[in-house]
Design a protein around this motif. Structure first.
Motif, PDB file in Angstrom:
ATOM      1  N   PRO A   1     -47.350  -1.758   6.222  1.00  0.00           N
ATOM      2  CA  PRO A   1     -46.918  -0.092   5.636  1.00  0.00           C
ATOM      3  C   PRO A   1     -45.322   0.516   6.257  1.00  0.00           C
ATOM      4  N   ASP A   2     -44.678  -0.116   7.688  1.00  0.00           N
ATOM      5  CA  ASP A   2     -44.083   0.237   8.258  1.00  0.00           C
ATOM      6  C   ASP A   2     -42.110  -0.743   7.332  1.00  0.00           C
ATOM      7  N   VAL A   3     -43.099  -1.868   6.650  1.00  0.00           N
ATOM      8  CA  VAL A   3     -41.328  -2.371   6.089  1.00  0.00           C
ATOM      9  C   VAL A   3     -41.502  -1.892   4.430  1.00  0.00           C
ATOM     10  N   PHE A   4     -42.622  -1.768   4.053  1.00  0.00           N
ATOM     11  CA  PHE A   4     -42.330  -1.380   2.930  1.00  0.00           C
ATOM     12  C   PHE A   4     -42.329   0.294   2.915  1.00  0.00           C
ATOM     13  N   SER A   5     -41.920   0.506   3.711  1.00  0.00           N
ATOM     14  CA  SER A   5     -41.950   2.841   3.353  1.00  0.00           C
ATOM     15  C   SER A   5     -40.193   2.782   3.882  1.00  0.00           C
ATOM     16  N   ALA A   6     -39.518   1.216   4.446  1.00  0.00           N
ATOM     17  CA  ALA A   6     -38.141   1.429   4.935  1.00  0.00           C
ATOM     18  C   ALA A   6     -37.622   1.263   3.649  1.00  0.00           C
ATOM     19  N   VAL A   7     -37.926  -0.375   3.058  1.00  0.00           N
ATOM     20  CA  VAL A   7     -38.006  -0.509   2.061  1.00  0.00           C
ATOM     21  C   VAL A   7     -37.609   0.303   0.625  1.00  0.00           C
ATOM     22  N   VAL A   8     -39.037   1.010   0.636  1.00  0.00           N
ATOM     23  CA  VAL A   8     -38.764   2.693  -0.333  1.00  0.00           C
ATOM     24  C   VAL A   8     -37.371   3.468  -0.195  1.00  0.00           C
ATOM     25  N   ALA A   9     -37.923   3.999   1.592  1.00  0.00           N
ATOM     26  CA  ALA A   9     -36.745   4.704   1.586  1.00  0.00           C
ATOM     27  C   ALA A   9     -35.379   4.678   1.527  1.00  0.00           C
ATOM     28  N   PHE A  10     -34.591   2.781   2.241  1.00  0.00           N
ATOM     29  CA  PHE A  10     -33.573   2.087   1.675  1.00  0.00           C
ATOM     30  C   PHE A  10     -32.790   2.590   0.279  1.00  0.00           C
ATOM     31  N   SER A  11     -34.308   2.563  -0.537  1.00  0.00           N
ATOM     32  CA  SER A  11     -33.356   1.860  -2.083  1.00  0.00           C
ATOM     33  C   SER A  11     -33.159   3.475  -2.544  1.00  0.00           C
ATOM     34  N   ASP A  12     -33.012   4.621  -1.738  1.00  0.00           N
ATOM     35  CA  ASP A  12     -32.064   5.433  -2.084  1.00  0.00           C
ATOM     36  C   ASP A  12     -31.137   6.355  -0.987  1.00  0.00           C
TER      37      ASP A  12
ATOM     38  N   ASP B   1     -29.646  16.475  -7.230  1.00  0.00           N
ATOM     39  CA  ASP B   1     -30.256  16.125  -6.442  1.00  0.00           C
ATOM     40  C   ASP B   1     -31.431  16.302  -5.998  1.00  0.00           C
ATOM     41  N   CYS B   2     -32.249  17.472  -6.736  1.00  0.00           N
ATOM     42  CA  CYS B   2     -34.007  17.388  -6.712  1.00  0.00           C
ATOM     43  C   CYS B   2     -34.757  16.208  -7.520  1.00  0.00           C
ATOM     44  N   ARG B   3     -33.894  15.207  -7.828  1.00  0.00           N
ATOM     45  CA  ARG B   3     -35.241  13.811  -8.635  1.00  0.00           C
ATOM     46  C   ARG B   3     -35.279  13.067  -7.673  1.00  0.00           C
ATOM     47  N   LEU B   4     -37.013  12.486  -8.239  1.00  0.00           N
ATOM     48  CA  LEU B   4     -37.192  11.425  -7.011  1.00  0.00           C
ATOM     49  C   LEU B   4     -37.835  10.368  -8.013  1.00  0.00           C
ATOM     50  N   ASP B   5     -36.692   9.703  -7.182  1.00  0.00           N
ATOM     51  CA  ASP B   5     -37.139   8.854  -7.792  1.00  0.00           C
ATOM     52  C   ASP B   5     -37.840   7.646  -8.036  1.00  0.00           C
TER      53      ASP B   5
ATOM     54  N   GLU C   1     -31.127  23.652  -0.561  1.00  0.00           N
ATOM     55  CA  GLU C   1     -30.446  25.046  -0.833  1.00  0.00           C
ATOM     56  C   GLU C   1     -31.333  25.656  -1.740  1.00  0.00           C
ATOM     57  N   VAL C   2     -32.548  25.409  -2.405  1.00  0.00           N
ATOM     58  CA  VAL C   2     -33.221  25.953  -3.259  1.00  0.00           C
ATOM     59  C   VAL C   2     -34.197  27.233  -2.085  1.00  0.00           C
TER      60      VAL C   2
ATOM     61  N   THR D   1     -39.708  16.018  -0.174  1.00  0.00           N
ATOM     62  CA  THR D   1     -40.141  17.476  -0.409  1.00  0.00           C
ATOM     63  C   THR D   1     -41.005  18.427   0.585  1.00  0.00           C
ATOM     64  N   LEU D   2     -41.136  17.484   1.632  1.00  0.00           N
ATOM     65  CA  LEU D   2     -41.662  19.123   2.519  1.00  0.00           C
ATOM     66  C   LEU D   2     -40.149  18.898   4.058  1.00  0.00           C
ATOM     67  N   GLY D   3     -39.138  18.017   3.751  1.00  0.00           N
ATOM     68  CA  GLY D   3     -38.664  18.069   4.496  1.00  0.00           C
ATOM     69  C   GLY D   3     -37.535  19.816   3.678  1.00  0.00           C
ATOM     70  N   VAL D   4     -37.321  19.224   2.100  1.00  0.00           N
ATOM     71  CA  VAL D   4     -37.116  20.668   1.499  1.00  0.00           C
ATOM     72  C   VAL D   4     -37.320  21.827   1.368  1.00  0.00           C
ATOM     73  N   ILE D   5     -38.545  22.172   1.401  1.00  0.00           N
ATOM     74  CA  ILE D   5     -39.556  22.736   2.038  1.00  0.00           C
ATOM     75  C   ILE D   5     -38.890  23.870   3.324  1.00  0.00           C
ATOM     76  N   PHE D   6     -39.479  22.684   4.152  1.00  0.00           N
ATOM     77  CA  PHE D   6     -38.831  23.385   5.781  1.00  0.00           C
ATOM     78  C   PHE D   6     -38.056  22.637   6.049  1.00  0.00           C
ATOM     79  N   GLN D   7     -37.023  22.721   5.050  1.00  0.00           N
ATOM     80  CA  GLN D   7     -35.198  22.771   5.334  1.00  0.00           C
ATOM     81  C   GLN D   7     -34.889  21.718   6.659  1.00  0.00           C
ATOM     82  N   LEU D   8     -36.096  20.193   7.043  1.00  0.00           N
ATOM     83  CA  LEU D   8     -35.809  18.934   7.835  1.00  0.00           C
ATOM     84  C   LEU D   8     -34.927  18.423   7.149  1.00  0.00           C
TER      85      LEU D   8
END
Length: 536
Positions: free
Chosen positions: A109-120, A21-25, A3-4, A402-409
């Motif tokens: 890289p794919d697995v670590f990215s997935a682990v980080v993404a699943f953490s939130d 909701d805008c805090r990055l973990d 909504e920003v 962050t890019l998703g918030v900027i472009f609302q994707l």
């Protein structure tokens, strides 16, 4: 947090800082605060450009770390654990190359990215989008590109085995997404299925070789006859660090520790630099800073060298830098900065202990011969490179959000495009290069072996690490209808290959490659139209 952009630009910073909701973990940089608070609204395009360049550099960091540090140490560990005769060596000379250690290295890289993404829960869509998006990309564009570059006859049984296992994995993920949650048993089931897959590959390869050795397995009508099922690349006279006999000194000379240290820390080979074209030099110039940092912090053990890549002064320095790297990157430095009894920081204690140990090793070893415990450096390098990949993956996920918030994707579309493309670009170049060099079957096997690892270990381990004793489940609620488009497209591409490849008697040519690439372009159009709600 989306909504920003609906507020007045003067309220952006207050909205970002006051909205939980805008805090990055995790991560070292707060990208949302930077783009909406540090940069004025009129400089938003500049901020997006800088973020995009930093995103590309993060992909370079992931690729360099996995290729030059993570994979070599993984190979050294497999040798030291005596896996070379049943897994590691086989994987380097047969289709198993694409489903065990190469898959582990390429998929890091794919697995670590997935682990980080699943953490939130807010970024879980990134993981789903990246895993499914990379699956569609690799099974269509990369597999199709291999067929275009070098038409070949696919190994029938390995292909059918890999596609069947991958279809089962996609079906399990579809069921989990439909239920909207994954429990402990299901997460362990993902990991168990991958272990079963690897055991199946090892067993099938062993049986096939034994039958061939006994003369019991002539090729049938459904398996095209080939000279061998094993593709062994011819040994080249030189490699990246060896330029032949002409550059070797006539008489052996003992180098000083300072000379060994400076030469080991140089990421440039000046003879190679002079022979390469300008674009290679430009790309190398971008990689030099990260390669230098990696050389300083990550030891590499090379079983193929006589000295096992033992560099006494540098390896002693690694005793200090690698543990410091681990404590300062774990939880974005939270553990390393913690003060014991409120007085002495953890990183200070690590520095003292590691410095004493490094001094002892330096005194008790020599420059010419590695110590008997040199294999321990492979485990240290594996851990340090994994921490590098984890740190880069955390920054990657945060900047994509962050890019998703900027472009609302939605996170899903960012995962299936930017994250999937970035994580797959290394596999694409390595597989196509392998095909050009005359090993298309090995490259084709790597396409499926790698993504089976990504989906089973990425989802299984990513969700397992987020479970607690009080809440043994992870919610996986799709954030847009695009998830179902992704799942359907991946399943359809696998069914297409499962039907058409045997129908062509496993002879894969340019027509098959063009069909796969056209399919991916059609899928991409449908996915983007769904994201922008043109298709409901």
């Amino acid at each position: 947090c989306w909504e920003v952009r609906k507020h007045n630009s003067s309220e952006w910073c207050h909205f970002i800082r006051s909205n939980p909701d805008c805090r990055l973990d995790g991560g070292f940089l707060d990208y949302l605060d930077g783009v909406f608070c540090v940069f004025p609204p009129r400089l938003l395009p500049l901020a997006v450009t800088l973020y995009a360049l930093w995103l590309l550099y993060l992909f370079i960091i992931l690729a360099v770390t996995a290729e030059k540090f993570f994979c070599p140490n993984l190979s050294a560990i497999s040798t030291n654990l005596k896996l070379s005769h049943n897994v590691a060596v086989v994987s380097l000379t047969s289709p198993l190359h694409g489903v065990t250690f190469l898959a582990f290295g390429n998929g890091a890289p794919d697995v670590f990215s997935a682990v980080v993404a699943f953490s939130d829960p807010r970024t879980a869509g990134l993981a789903i989008g990246a895993i499914f998006g990379a699956g569609v990309f690799v099974t269509t564009v990369v597999a199709g590109g291999i067929a275009l570059v070098k038409p070949f006859t696919a190994a029938s049984r390995p292909f059918l085995r890999d596609v069947i296992f991958y279809m089962v994995a996609v079906f399990l993920t579809f069921v989990v997404l439909y239920l909207g949650r994954i429990r402990l048993g299901e997460a362990l089931g993902y990991l168990g299925l991958y272990v079963f897959y690897v055991l199946t590959v090892v067993l099938c390869t062993w049986i096939h070789r034994r039958q061939r050795g006994d003369g019991l397995a002539p090729p049938g009508a459904w398996e095209p006859e080939m000279p061998t099922d094993v593709e062994v690349p011819e040994p080249s006279g030189t490699n990246s660090g060896d330029y032949g006999e002409e550059y070797r000194p006539l008489l052996p000379s003992r180098e000083t520790s300072l000379r060994i240290l400076t030469s080991a820390l140089s990421p440039l080979d000046y003879r190679k630099w002079r022979r390469k074209p300008w674009y290679w030099r430009l790309f190398k110039a971008f990689k030099v800073p990260v390669e230098l940092l990696l050389l300083l912090t990550v030891p590499v053990v090379d079983p193929d060298k006589e000295d096992l890549n033992w560099k006494r002064p540098l390896n002693c320095l690694h005793i200090l830098t690698s543990p410091l790297l681990c404590v300062l990157t774990l939880k974005s430095g939270a553990y390393g900065l913690y003060q014991i009894q409120g007085i002495f920081p953890v990183w200070g204690l690590v520095t003292l202990v590691a410095s004493a140990l490094a001094l002892i090793i330096f005194i008790t070893t020599s420059n010419e011969e590695p110590p008997k415990y040199h294999c321990v450096f492979a485990f240290l390098g594996f851990l340090a490179s994994a921490m590098w990949i984890n740190a880069a993956a955390t920054e990657l996920v945060n900047i994509l959000r962050t890019l998703g918030v900027i472009f609302q994707l939605s996170n899903t579309v960012l995962g299936l495009t930017l994250l999937a493309w970035g994580n797959s670009i290394g596999d694409t170049f390595s597989d196509l290069t392998m095909a050009r060099q005359g090993y298309p079957r090995m490259a084709f096997s790597a396409c499926f072996g790698g993504i089976i690892f990504n989906i089973l270990v990425g989802v299984g381990l990513g969700c397992l690490l987020q479970m607690t004793s009080s809440q043994p489940l992870v919610k996986l609620e799709p954030d847009s209808p695009l998830v179902w488009v992704l799942a359907g497209a991946l399943g359809l591409s696998l069914v297409f290959s499962f039907v058409t490849v045997p129908a062509q008697c496993f002879q894969l040519g340019k027509a098959y490659g063009l069909c796969l690439i056209a399919y991916y372009l059609l899928f991409l159009c449908v996915a983007l139209l769904t994201e922008f709600r043109v298709i409901h």
